[in-house]
Design an enzyme around this catalytic site. Structure first.
Site, PDB file in Angstrom:
ATOM      1  N   HIS A 182       8.220  -7.236  -6.815  1.00 55.24           N
ATOM      2  CA  HIS A 182       9.103  -7.315  -5.715  1.00 55.24           C
ATOM      3  C   HIS A 182      10.551  -7.383  -6.694  1.00 55.24           C
ATOM      4  O   HIS A 182      10.308  -8.734  -7.048  1.00 55.24           O
ATOM      5  CB  HIS A 182       8.693  -7.699  -4.944  1.00 55.24           C
ATOM      6  CG  HIS A 182       8.314  -7.187  -3.486  1.00 55.24           C
ATOM      7  ND1 HIS A 182       7.388  -7.420  -3.129  1.00 55.24           N
ATOM      8  CD2 HIS A 182       8.125  -5.420  -4.187  1.00 55.24           C
ATOM      9  CE1 HIS A 182       6.902  -6.104  -2.182  1.00 55.24           C
ATOM     10  NE2 HIS A 182       7.031  -5.317  -3.156  1.00 55.24           N
ATOM     11  N   HIS A 211       4.045 -12.436  -6.157  1.00 57.41           N
ATOM     12  CA  HIS A 211       4.918 -12.405  -5.274  1.00 57.41           C
ATOM     13  C   HIS A 211       5.681 -14.183  -4.089  1.00 57.41           C
ATOM     14  O   HIS A 211       4.712 -14.941  -4.809  1.00 57.41           O
ATOM     15  CB  HIS A 211       4.351 -11.402  -3.480  1.00 57.41           C
ATOM     16  CG  HIS A 211       3.697 -10.173  -4.322  1.00 57.41           C
ATOM     17  ND1 HIS A 211       4.552  -8.998  -3.777  1.00 57.41           N
ATOM     18  CD2 HIS A 211       2.643  -9.705  -5.328  1.00 57.41           C
ATOM     19  CE1 HIS A 211       4.123  -8.339  -4.415  1.00 57.41           C
ATOM     20  NE2 HIS A 211       3.105  -8.652  -5.552  1.00 57.41           N
ATOM     21  N   ARG A 267      14.294  -5.135  -3.598  1.00 59.74           N
ATOM     22  CA  ARG A 267      13.163  -5.655  -3.655  1.00 59.74           C
ATOM     23  C   ARG A 267      12.340  -4.172  -3.879  1.00 59.74           C
ATOM     24  O   ARG A 267      11.703  -4.696  -5.081  1.00 59.74           O
ATOM     25  CB  ARG A 267      13.001  -5.212  -2.075  1.00 59.74           C
ATOM     26  CG  ARG A 267      11.137  -4.834  -1.824  1.00 59.74           C
ATOM     27  CD  ARG A 267      10.889  -5.184  -0.578  1.00 59.74           C
ATOM     28  NE  ARG A 267       9.266  -4.982  -0.027  1.00 59.74           N
ATOM     29  CZ  ARG A 267       8.481  -5.406   0.008  1.00 59.74           C
ATOM     30  NH1 ARG A 267       8.618  -6.360   0.006  1.00 59.74           N
ATOM     31  NH2 ARG A 267       6.766  -5.124   0.336  1.00 59.74           N
TER      32      ARG A 267
END
Ligand code: 0X9
Ligand code: ZN
Length: 423
Positions: A178, A305, A234
């Site tokens: 991301h 993440h 993203r």
């Protein structure tokens, strides 16, 4: 009830203007709200709003654990949004009043090592790659470069293998799938650096006992775009054939229970768009092929993440069933969480299975590795913080975050080894 739906639709229609993809996007007075969801209708309203309008950007999908949604709202929508919240009875709190202010502050290094590569500021892709090159040059006998493949825009997806001898079992780290989650690549480079330079016995042990495969920036196109055009990007950057929205959520594009159980979106404009088919994205396809090619060599897979401070185990695709080794995964998770909790920062991570603690997310890399390659120790790590800064984690927190990762990782691998998953 009908009236609220109608109002929600009007809010969407009123905000239907498109954002032009020219200069660097600014987020002046864009605010991030924490919404406390107490029933299904409220959630449906919020989801409808965010799926139909570009003026809303979900930062955190609805989480089972906290019953919260975090959403960034364009100032032009603020009034209507607040009226809607009131009508729907959704209790809320402003987490970030002005996202642009955080982005501006983010550019200011927090320490002195701003001229050389360090962990007091965030770097662009070319700087990270130049640093990687310097690492290969400085440690030729224990490092080796590998290429995962090519991105949609033709960039090379690069990885580093760190190995202190033959016949060691591998641990694979994929980071920055991301784009906007910048703390992930900062943590990956820190981790690489520590494996190569630390004199700490436990770190040396970690470095020398295993083969490490680390991809610090996996979504190279998206990452570049997040630096040059849109800090909040993203997805990948492949245009859609029939829709003007760009990109796919790389972490919904893997061919394992793809698109199942509403764990991804079929709307190309959604932040969790799964792609028209599994592995539509060259990046995801390339990673799967690379992982297949080395599947005999690694036992542990980690995907970096942010944000939320979670250690998440499979399954992501279903909240109805848990994997056979669920208990072991939680025991390993507890080791990670406790080790971090005991540090001076006292940061609390929570461990749990993805779908039951967070939300259903289908087609993720971790689930693909777990289900299709049968690697039974696979986690998503969601780094700092819990929403105060969200994706725009201040540079001053890079180092503490990285230290927590190192401490957590030592505990995680130790427990993984004790339970017999890696030798
Ligand atoms: O939704 C995601 O892809 C991850 N959260 S994030 O806010 N960084 O986007 C969670 C991924 C969960 N992992 C699995 N599905 N295994
Ligand atoms: Zn993420």
């Amino acid at each position: 009830m009908r009236f609220i739906w109608l109002f929600a639709s009007l809010v969407v229609l009123a905000s239907a203007a498109t954002i032009k993809d020219t200069a660097k996007l600014r987020f002046d007075n864009h605010s991030v709200f924490k919404l406390k969801i107490s029933n299904k209708l409220q959630l449906a309203i919020v989801n409808k709003l965010c799926s139909l309008s570009e003026k809303y950007d979900i930062w955190k999908d609805y989480e089972e654990y906290s019953k919260e949604v975090h959403v960034m709202v364009n100032p032009a929508e603020l009034n209507r949004f607040q009226i809607l919240l009131k009508l729907a009875g959704i209790s809320n709190e402003v987490l970030i009043p002005n996202v642009q202010k955080l982005i501006d502050d983010e550019q200011v290094p927090s320490g002195r090592d701003s001229s050389t590569f360090g962990w007091t500021r965030y770097y662009e892709l070319d700087e990270i790659e130049a640093w990687l090159d310097s690492i290969f040059a400085a440690y030729p006998s224990v490092t080796e470069e590998f290429t995962v493949g090519q991105s949609y825009e033709g960039r090379r997806i690069r990885g580093i293998k760190i190995s202190h001898g033959t016949n060691k079992r591998g641990i694979f780290i994929e980071s920055n799938i991301h784009a906007r989650e910048w703390i992930t690549s900062a943590s990956a480079t820190y981790f690489i650096n520590e494996l190569l330079t630390s004199q700490d016995t436990e770190v040396r042990n970690l470095a020398e006992s295993y083969d490490w495969y680390i991809v610090p920036v996996f979504n190279v196109d998206g990452f570049e775009y997040s630096h040059t055009k849109n800090r909040m990007w993203r997805k990948t950057r492949q245009p859609h054939a029939t829709n003007s929205c760009i990109g796919v959520d790389g972490n919904r594009n893997f061919d394992s229970h793809w698109m199942e159980n509403n764990g991804a979106s079929d709307n190309p404009c959604s932040e969790t768009f799964a792609g028209d088919v599994a592995f539509s994205e060259p990046e995801a396809k390339a990673l799967s092929e690379y992982l297949i090619s080395i599947q005999d060599k690694f036992d542990v897979y980690l995907s970096f993440h942010s944000y939320g401070q979670w250690l998440l185990s499979p399954y992501g695709h279903s909240a109805e069933e848990l994997p056979e080794n669920y208990d072991d995964l939680q025991e390993i998770g507890t080791a990670f969480v406790d080790a971090i909790q005991n540090m001076v920062y006292g940061t609390t991570y929570v461990r749990g299975s993805t779908a039951t603690t967070l939300y259903v997310a289908s087609g993720s890399s971790v689930d693909w590795v777990f289900n299709e390659l049968d690697k039974k120790v696979a986690y998503t790590i969601e780094y700092r913080d819990t929403g105060r800064y969200g994706f725009v984690l201040p540079p001053a927190q890079i180092k503490p975050n990285c230290e927590e990762l190192m401490t957590g990782m030592i505990a995680l691998i130790k427990k993984t080894n004790e339970l017999g998953y890696i030798v």
